[in-house]
Design an enzyme around this catalytic site. Structure first.
Site, PDB file in Angstrom:
ATOM      1  N   ARG A  47      -3.589 -20.459 -15.375  1.00 34.98           N
ATOM      2  CA  ARG A  47      -4.439 -19.476 -14.461  1.00 34.98           C
ATOM      3  C   ARG A  47      -3.701 -19.936 -13.080  1.00 34.98           C
ATOM      4  O   ARG A  47      -3.385 -19.115 -12.112  1.00 34.98           O
ATOM      5  CB  ARG A  47      -5.749 -19.449 -14.571  1.00 34.98           C
ATOM      6  CG  ARG A  47      -6.574 -18.937 -13.354  1.00 34.98           C
ATOM      7  CD  ARG A  47      -7.768 -18.341 -13.527  1.00 34.98           C
ATOM      8  NE  ARG A  47      -8.734 -19.299 -14.357  1.00 34.98           N
ATOM      9  CZ  ARG A  47      -9.023 -20.523 -14.108  1.00 34.98           C
ATOM     10  NH1 ARG A  47      -8.874 -21.125 -12.737  1.00 34.98           N
ATOM     11  NH2 ARG A  47      -9.729 -21.148 -14.760  1.00 34.98           N
ATOM     12  N   TYR A  65      -2.878   5.250  -0.532  1.00 35.48           N
ATOM     13  CA  TYR A  65      -2.650   5.366  -2.044  1.00 35.48           C
ATOM     14  C   TYR A  65      -4.138   5.373  -2.611  1.00 35.48           C
ATOM     15  O   TYR A  65      -4.987   4.561  -2.303  1.00 35.48           O
ATOM     16  CB  TYR A  65      -1.957   4.106  -2.726  1.00 35.48           C
ATOM     17  CG  TYR A  65      -2.091   3.973  -3.956  1.00 35.48           C
ATOM     18  CD1 TYR A  65      -1.306   4.656  -4.698  1.00 35.48           C
ATOM     19  CD2 TYR A  65      -2.946   3.143  -4.680  1.00 35.48           C
ATOM     20  CE1 TYR A  65      -1.493   4.655  -6.274  1.00 35.48           C
ATOM     21  CE2 TYR A  65      -2.995   3.104  -6.051  1.00 35.48           C
ATOM     22  CZ  TYR A  65      -2.129   3.757  -6.801  1.00 35.48           C
ATOM     23  OH  TYR A  65      -2.281   3.629  -8.157  1.00 35.48           O
ATOM     24  N   ASP A 122       1.335  -2.998   2.710  1.00 33.13           N
ATOM     25  CA  ASP A 122       1.788  -2.637   1.521  1.00 33.13           C
ATOM     26  C   ASP A 122       3.216  -1.894   1.500  1.00 33.13           C
ATOM     27  O   ASP A 122       3.297  -0.729   2.066  1.00 33.13           O
ATOM     28  CB  ASP A 122       0.782  -1.417   0.940  1.00 33.13           C
ATOM     29  CG  ASP A 122       1.064  -1.013  -0.338  1.00 33.13           C
ATOM     30  OD1 ASP A 122       2.101  -1.295  -0.966  1.00 33.13           O
ATOM     31  OD2 ASP A 122       0.034  -0.410  -1.034  1.00 33.13           O
ATOM     32  N   LYS A 170       6.027  -0.889  -9.412  1.00 30.06           N
ATOM     33  CA  LYS A 170       7.078   0.113  -9.095  1.00 30.06           C
ATOM     34  C   LYS A 170       8.603  -0.262  -9.022  1.00 30.06           C
ATOM     35  O   LYS A 170       8.992  -0.504 -10.012  1.00 30.06           O
ATOM     36  CB  LYS A 170       6.358   0.806  -7.808  1.00 30.06           C
ATOM     37  CG  LYS A 170       5.056   0.903  -7.557  1.00 30.06           C
ATOM     38  CD  LYS A 170       4.528   2.138  -8.861  1.00 30.06           C
ATOM     39  CE  LYS A 170       3.131   2.159  -8.866  1.00 30.06           C
ATOM     40  NZ  LYS A 170       2.140   1.935  -7.610  1.00 30.06           N
TER      41      LYS A 170
HETATM   42  C1  LIG Z   1       0.871   1.825  -7.443  1.00 35.29           C
HETATM   43  C2  LIG Z   1       0.410   1.715  -5.971  1.00 35.29           C
HETATM   44  C3  LIG Z   1      -0.574   0.477  -5.680  1.00 35.29           C
HETATM   45  C4  LIG Z   1      -1.535   0.011  -6.821  1.00 35.29           C
HETATM   46  O1  LIG Z   1      -0.670  -0.661  -7.745  1.00 35.29           O
HETATM   47  P1  LIG Z   1      -0.844  -0.998  -9.306  1.00 35.29           P
HETATM   48  O2  LIG Z   1       0.055  -1.954  -9.908  1.00 35.29           O
HETATM   49  O3  LIG Z   1      -0.896   0.264  -9.945  1.00 35.29           O
HETATM   50  O4  LIG Z   1      -2.332  -1.530  -9.283  1.00 35.29           O
HETATM   51  C5  LIG Z   1      -0.756   0.276  -4.445  1.00 35.29           C
HETATM   52  N1  LIG Z   1      -0.271   0.801  -3.309  1.00 35.29           N
HETATM   53  C6  LIG Z   1       0.704   1.811  -3.458  1.00 35.29           C
HETATM   54  C7  LIG Z   1       1.752   2.104  -2.300  1.00 35.29           C
HETATM   55  C8  LIG Z   1       1.120   2.148  -4.860  1.00 35.29           C
HETATM   56  O5  LIG Z   1       2.203   2.984  -5.123  1.00 35.29           O
END
Ligand SMILES: *Cc1c(COP(=O)(O)O)cnc(C)c1O
Length: 402
Positions: free
Chosen positions: A69, A121, A193, A218
């Site tokens: 962890r 998001y 982000d 992504k």
């Molecule tokens: C998908 C996404 C998230 C969340 O991420 P997860 O891996 O699905 O928890 C946050 N910000 C953006 C811009 C995203 O496309």
């Protein structure tokens, strides 16, 4: 257990790290940063250290790893790799993008205020409003394309400015350097982000951000086979806090997933080049199509923030949103069903092209009045353009639009 050892270990590592960041270019870092042949076998690929614990020679006498962890060698290699491609010193990987966001918000205290963008998001909006608001954190959502609107919300309780750029799904561009000035003046942290842009196209730390967050799910993973999140920062104290919360909350990612993402990142630059090329061609095709109304893509000179995009990004990516003439929900629902190469699915950033309908999918958790204010209308369609042959993708859209 172990979190202090983890921090010491990470900080020692970071000295070697700065050298890597300063000397290597992106493609070299993507392939080599953080990884080295396995000392016991010479294996060139980082092994999947599928282990929870590590044998110690004597009490406290270990090789830097005590419990997975806190730290696991496969995850550690990935954390260093992601930090390097974001031009940062410290990286931490989490079980999802939302778990990474969770870590950042847990650095705050009740009464602290957060300013965030209003076309966020959907999952970020949900964790802010339905999980953290009840612990006394105060969230403001504002159109961040206008820095004055952000400035107007700053007060002595402002502790975090949360930026997403390009935004999802409207592809608005927020000026990271301008946000950094506001954050510095307010004594608040700036977290970006960077999921949509990826470190190949944009490096928020270089533009004055304190932290970068990724949904690794992504583009970084890139093959639609892993759910993961990451944070990167430069400041040692911020890193200590990040690792403390990562270890204390325990939302870590698994060795196998870490391996898959290390492998994915090795081609990030090649994939992004193709995502950008295909994205540009498809955006231009849509713009001239008689059934299409608006096309949202930051590479167009007519995009309201094209100049900011040019200043802070090295390319415009493969994410495109568009609306249909007449703005009928049914037309949008028909279109997303008729395509055959584009797959109807949530998510983005994989090698395969995806199509989505934000109002009923990714943004369904945002109330209709709120989402329409930011442009998420019923006929809005979002594309994650993959790296297939672009002619096939254009034919697919053209057929579906008939
Ligand atoms: C998908 C996404 C998230 C969340 O991420 P997860 O891996 O699905 O928890 C946050 N910000 C953006 C811009 C995203 O496309």
């Amino acid at each position: 257990m172990g979190s202090y050892a983890r921090i010491g270990f990470a900080l020692k590592d970071s000295i070697i790290f700065v050298e890597i960041i300063l000397t290597m270019k992106f493609a070299t870092k993507a392939i080599h940063a953080g990884v080295h042949p396995d000392p016991s076998t010479g294996a060139i690929m980082t092994p999947i250290y599928q282990t929870s614990t590590y044998v110690q020679d004597g009490v406290g006498n270990h090789k830097g790893y005590e419990y997975s962890r806190t730290l696991n060698p496969t995850r550690h290699a990935l954390e260093k790799n992601i930090a390097a491609i974001e031009n940062g010193k410290h990286g931490a990987c989490f079980g999802s993008g939302l778990a990474a966001i969770d870590c950042v918000i847990k650095m705050l205290n009740p009464g602290d205020e957060i300013i965030s963008t209003n076309d966020l998001y959907g999952g970020s909006y949900r964790i802010f409003n339905t999980i953290f608001a009840k612990y006394g954190l105060v969230f403001h959502f504002v159109d961040m394309q206008n820095p004055d609107a952000v400035d107007a919300l700053v007060n002595e309780n402002t502790k975090l400015i949360w930026v997403e750029t390009p935004t999802n799904p409207m592809m608005n561009i927020i000026d990271i350097a301008a946000m950094s000035q506001i954050a510095k003046k307010a004594g608040a942290l700036l977290c970006v982000d960077n999921t949509f842009a990826t470190p190949y196209l944009q490096n928020p730390l270089d533009l004055g951000a304190d932290m970068v967050m990724h949904s690794v799910t992504k583009y970084l993973g890139g093959h639609s086979d892993v759910v993961m999140g990451a944070l990167v920062c430069n400041d040692d104290n911020l890193a200590s806090e990040m690792y403390r919360i990562q270890n204390s909350s325990g939302a870590v990612t698994a060795p196998m997933d870490s391996f898959l993402v290390l492998r994915g990142i090795k081609t990030l630059h090649l994939r992004m080049q193709r995502h950008c090329e295909n994205g540009e061609k498809i955006a231009k095709f849509l713009l001239t199509h008689p059934k299409v109304d608006k096309v949202y893509w930051p590479g167009f000179e007519t995009h309201p923030n094209h100049e900011v995009a040019k200043k802070q990004m090295r390319g415009f990516g493969g994410m495109i949103s568009f609306t249909l003439k007449g703005n009928q929900l049914q037309d949008a629902l028909d279109l997303v069903k008729k395509v055959s190469i584009f797959a109807l699915a949530e998510s983005l950033g994989g090698v395969e092209s995806l199509i989505g309908h934000p109002a009923t999918m990714t943004h369904a958790s945002i109330p209709k009045e709120v989402r329409e204010l930011s442009g998420v209308v019923d006929s809005l369609i979002r594309l994650s353009v993959g790296i297939e042959d672009v002619d096939d993708l254009i034919n697919d859209l053209d057929n579906a639009l008939q």
